[in-house]
Design a protein around this motif. Structure first.
Motif, PDB file in Angstrom:
ATOM      1  N   ASP A   1       0.810  -1.209   0.000  1.00 48.55           N
ATOM      2  CA  ASP A   1       0.000   0.000   0.000  1.00 48.55           C
ATOM      3  C   ASP A   1       0.846   1.264   0.000  1.00 48.55           C
ATOM      4  O   ASP A   1       0.395   2.309  -0.442  1.00 48.55           O
ATOM      5  CB  ASP A   1      -0.937   0.027   1.216  1.00 48.55           C
ATOM      6  N   THR A   2       2.090   1.157   0.493  1.00 54.06           N
ATOM      7  CA  THR A   2       2.945   2.324   0.654  1.00 54.06           C
ATOM      8  C   THR A   2       4.340   2.049   0.105  1.00 54.06           C
ATOM      9  O   THR A   2       4.862   0.949   0.260  1.00 54.06           O
ATOM     10  CB  THR A   2       3.069   2.691   2.156  1.00 54.06           C
ATOM     11  N   LEU A   3       4.929   3.072  -0.526  1.00 58.61           N
ATOM     12  CA  LEU A   3       6.314   3.005  -0.985  1.00 58.61           C
ATOM     13  C   LEU A   3       7.108   4.106  -0.286  1.00 58.61           C
ATOM     14  O   LEU A   3       6.623   5.220  -0.127  1.00 58.61           O
ATOM     15  CB  LEU A   3       6.404   3.222  -2.503  1.00 58.61           C
ATOM     16  N   HIS A   4       8.330   3.788   0.126  1.00 56.41           N
ATOM     17  CA  HIS A   4       9.239   4.768   0.722  1.00 56.41           C
ATOM     18  C   HIS A   4      10.450   4.878  -0.196  1.00 56.41           C
ATOM     19  O   HIS A   4      11.120   3.877  -0.457  1.00 56.41           O
ATOM     20  CB  HIS A   4       9.666   4.319   2.127  1.00 56.41           C
ATOM     21  N   LEU A   5      10.720   6.082  -0.718  1.00 57.13           N
ATOM     22  CA  LEU A   5      11.819   6.264  -1.664  1.00 57.13           C
ATOM     23  C   LEU A   5      13.129   6.563  -0.953  1.00 57.13           C
ATOM     24  O   LEU A   5      13.174   7.353  -0.014  1.00 57.13           O
ATOM     25  CB  LEU A   5      11.500   7.409  -2.631  1.00 57.13           C
ATOM     26  N   SER A   6      14.198   5.916  -1.427  1.00 60.37           N
ATOM     27  CA  SER A   6      15.545   6.215  -0.936  1.00 60.37           C
ATOM     28  C   SER A   6      16.462   6.281  -2.146  1.00 60.37           C
ATOM     29  O   SER A   6      16.165   5.716  -3.195  1.00 60.37           O
ATOM     30  CB  SER A   6      16.017   5.152   0.062  1.00 60.37           C
ATOM     31  N   SER A   7      17.587   6.976  -2.016  1.00 63.10           N
ATOM     32  CA  SER A   7      18.505   7.088  -3.153  1.00 63.10           C
ATOM     33  C   SER A   7      19.937   6.916  -2.681  1.00 63.10           C
ATOM     34  O   SER A   7      20.267   7.137  -1.516  1.00 63.10           O
ATOM     35  CB  SER A   7      18.325   8.429  -3.862  1.00 63.10           C
ATOM     36  N   ARG A   8      20.784   6.501  -3.629  1.00 59.43           N
ATOM     37  CA  ARG A   8      22.214   6.400  -3.375  1.00 59.43           C
ATOM     38  C   ARG A   8      22.927   6.747  -4.668  1.00 59.43           C
ATOM     39  O   ARG A   8      22.374   6.604  -5.761  1.00 59.43           O
ATOM     40  CB  ARG A   8      22.603   5.006  -2.900  1.00 59.43           C
ATOM     41  N   GLN A   9      24.162   7.216  -4.525  1.00 60.26           N
ATOM     42  CA  GLN A   9      24.947   7.567  -5.707  1.00 60.26           C
ATOM     43  C   GLN A   9      26.001   6.500  -5.948  1.00 60.26           C
ATOM     44  O   GLN A   9      26.748   6.123  -5.044  1.00 60.26           O
ATOM     45  CB  GLN A   9      25.599   8.926  -5.513  1.00 60.26           C
ATOM     46  N   GLY A  10      26.059   6.004  -7.184  1.00 58.64           N
ATOM     47  CA  GLY A  10      27.039   4.997  -7.563  1.00 58.64           C
ATOM     48  C   GLY A  10      28.415   5.621  -7.778  1.00 58.64           C
ATOM     49  O   GLY A  10      28.564   6.841  -7.812  1.00 58.64           O
ATOM     50  N   ASN A  11      29.419   4.778  -7.928  1.00 64.36           N
ATOM     51  CA  ASN A  11      30.785   5.244  -8.138  1.00 64.36           C
ATOM     52  C   ASN A  11      30.927   6.087  -9.400  1.00 64.36           C
ATOM     53  O   ASN A  11      31.795   6.957  -9.481  1.00 64.36           O
ATOM     54  CB  ASN A  11      31.747   4.057  -8.204  1.00 64.36           C
TER      55      ASN A  11
END
Length: 150
Positions: free
Chosen positions: A81-91
């Motif tokens: 029912d719910t999505l939580h967005l997260s991000s990371r930066q690759g090399n």
């Protein structure tokens, strides 16, 4: 309205086992990805990925069922029912955004081994506690590429 993601498990799920007062348990972190080609503002085709992660916890009585469902190469359908967005930066500077599926439910899993009969998918019997919550979703035909970036 729930989010439903159907796709192939591209790499073995991360698992962790333990025990507590209620007995043995096992955690499964499953990652799925969608790949789309879009036309950018300059009229060029650009490939965009949407990455999803769902974490399941199984008590001892359903571990074997999840072990069968969450294998590399199997097709699964997961809702949340719910999505939580997260991000990371690759090399290389690429930013990867992952939608963590909150309180995911496994709606479908491929029963036969992934290397047998492509397209022959059937509904697995759900554990009793999930049978009551399950909503049947139409199966989607997706094509997957081998260049998923995670």
């Amino acid at each position: 309205m729930p989010h439903v993601i159907t796709g192939q498990i591209r790499k073995a799920p991360f698992t962790k086992e333990g025990s507590n007062n209620n007995g043995r348990w096992k955690m499964y972190a499953v990652e799925l990805s969608e790949r789309m080609k879009i036309r950018n503002q300059h009229g060029e085709d650009e490939t965009v990925y949407s990455n999803y992660r769902a974490t399941f916890f199984a008590k001892e009585n359903v571990m074997q069922w999840y072990d069968e469902a969450f294998q590399e190469g199997k097709i699964v359908s997961i809702s949340a029912d719910t999505l939580h967005l997260s991000s990371r930066q690759g090399n290389d500077g690429t930013v990867y955004v992952t939608a963590e599926m909150i309180r995911p439910q496994l709606q479908f899993s491929q029963r036969e081994p992934a290397h047998q009969g492509q397209g022959q998918q059937q509904q697995r019997q759900q554990p009793q506690h999930q049978q009551q919550l399950q909503q049947h979703q139409p199966q989607q035909q997706n094509q997957f590429d081998d260049d998923i970036p995670f």
